[in-house]
Design an enzyme around this catalytic site. Structure first.
Site, mmCIF file in Angstrom:
data_model
loop_
_atom_site.group_PDB
_atom_site.id
_atom_site.type_symbol
_atom_site.label_atom_id
_atom_site.label_comp_id
_atom_site.label_asym_id
_atom_site.label_seq_id
_atom_site.Cartn_x
_atom_site.Cartn_y
_atom_site.Cartn_z
ATOM 1 N N ASP A 27 -10.196 -0.084 -24.295
ATOM 2 C CA ASP A 27 -10.697 -0.228 -22.921
ATOM 3 C C ASP A 27 -11.001 1.137 -22.324
ATOM 4 O OD1 ASP A 27 -10.534 -2.948 -22.746
ATOM 5 O OD2 ASP A 27 -8.677 -2.993 -21.595
ATOM 6 N N ARG B 235 -3.646 -8.048 -20.450
ATOM 7 C CA ARG B 235 -4.561 -7.533 -21.481
ATOM 8 C C ARG B 235 -3.862 -6.653 -22.509
ATOM 9 N NH1 ARG B 235 -9.801 -7.472 -20.415
ATOM 10 N NH2 ARG B 235 -10.202 -5.623 -21.652
ATOM 11 N N PRO C 61 0.813 -1.222 0.000
ATOM 12 C CA PRO C 61 0.000 0.000 0.000
ATOM 13 C C PRO C 61 0.847 1.273 0.000
ATOM 14 C CG PRO C 61 -0.262 -1.233 2.070
ATOM 15 C CD PRO C 61 0.566 -2.077 1.162
ATOM 16 N N GLU D 222 3.018 -6.968 8.789
ATOM 17 C CA GLU D 222 3.121 -5.514 8.939
ATOM 18 C C GLU D 222 4.053 -4.903 7.905
ATOM 19 O OE1 GLU D 222 1.008 -3.827 10.800
ATOM 20 O OE2 GLU D 222 0.238 -5.835 11.162
HETATM 21 N N1 ADE Z 1 -0.884 -5.036 0.052
HETATM 22 C C1 ADE Z 1 -1.782 -4.631 0.971
HETATM 23 N N2 ADE Z 1 -2.542 -3.638 0.504
HETATM 24 C C2 ADE Z 1 -2.116 -3.386 -0.774
HETATM 25 C C3 ADE Z 1 -2.498 -2.460 -1.771
HETATM 26 N N3 ADE Z 1 -3.473 -1.576 -1.573
HETATM 27 N N4 ADE Z 1 -1.837 -2.488 -2.933
HETATM 28 C C4 ADE Z 1 -0.841 -3.362 -3.134
HETATM 29 N N5 ADE Z 1 -0.431 -4.260 -2.230
HETATM 30 C C5 ADE Z 1 -1.063 -4.276 -1.064
#
Ligand code: ADE
Length: 245
Positions: A167, A152, A87, A114
């Site tokens: 697309d 794709r 993330p 984590e």
């Molecule tokens: N791992 C946990 N959340 C994620 C996300 N939003 N994008 C990529 N990998 C992740």
């Protein structure tokens, strides 16, 4: 294209890559997807892949050794881009999918717990990608999303189902409304223009619908969309109409 995926949960990948477009692309040799279990790259008796964070705090951290071992055994002396799904990465988009589709080969690491030991980020990974501003339980689903969107883009993958260039998002606009039979369903009719057989009118109507839909739902995309002078005029007209209302 060859895609290598490093994960603690290889079974999660059974399914999404064995159906539909990706399945066909694999069968036709357009893309190869290999899944590696990180536990197989541990050296200790208990196959430990994670450990407590130095300095304390909640959760566990992915150890560096199995990740380095796995990546090094896959790539040998070759220079293959290594991408961590996290993330904290840069935001995935159609543009990023197009960019990744230019690689002949890539290694995707599914993060977990984590996080991963920072030395992995600093000394092993070339790129970090997030599929959105929310936290998943791990990088697996994110890797599936990336693989699907990238595959794709590869020549020959879409075949009869249309070109990826058409697309939604590829043209910077959302897609126009689609209809199929029946012509009248529960009293709701298909727009007349689509039945007209006039391809120029249909193409124009579809572009205008794309512009309208993008303006209503994702106005942020319009700033980057490529519009003809006539289409810019159309957009200005609707915006003026909206203000007047
Ligand atoms: N791992 C946990 N959340 C994620 C996300 N939003 N994008 C990529 N990998 C992740």
């Amino acid at each position: 294209m060859k895609i290598h995926i490093l994960t603690l949960f290889p079974n999660m990948f059974a399914g999404p890559f064995d159906e539909s477009i990706i399945k066909r692309a694999r069968e036709r040799g357009l893309v190869s997807i290999s899944i590696y279990n990180l536990r197989h790259y541990t050296q200790d008796k208990h196959h430990v892949v994670d450990d407590y964070p130095y300095g304390g705090g909640r959760g566990m951290v992915l150890k560096p050794e199995p990740l380095f071992e796995a990546v090094e055994s896959i790539r040998g002396d070759a220079r293959i881009p290594v991408i961590l799904l996290t993330p904290q990465g840069r935001l995935f988009s159609q543009q990023v999918a197009q960019e990744l589709a230019r690689y002949d080969e890539m290694i995707l690491i599914c993060g977990h717990y984590e996080g991963v030991d920072e030395r992995v980020r600093e000394h092993l990974v070339d790129d970090e990608i997030s599929i959105g501003d929310y936290v998943l339980s791990g990088g697996e689903i994110a890797a599936m999303v990336v693989v699907d969107a990238v595959a794709r883009q590869l020549p020959g993958v879409l075949g009869a189902e249309g070109a990826a260039g058409e697309d939604s998002h590829a043209l910077g606009l959302l897609e126009y409304p689609q209809y199929t039979r029946p012509q009248l369903f529960r009293g709701w009719a298909v727009p007349e223009v689509l039945l007209s057989g006039n391809h120029a009118h249909i193409a124009k109507w579809r572009r205008q619908q794309s512009i309208l839909r993008t303006l209503r739902r994702r106005p942020d995309l319009l700033e980057r969309a490529e519009l003809s002078p006539e289409e810019k005029g159309f957009l200005e007209e609707i915006k003026k109409g909206n203000q007047a209302r």
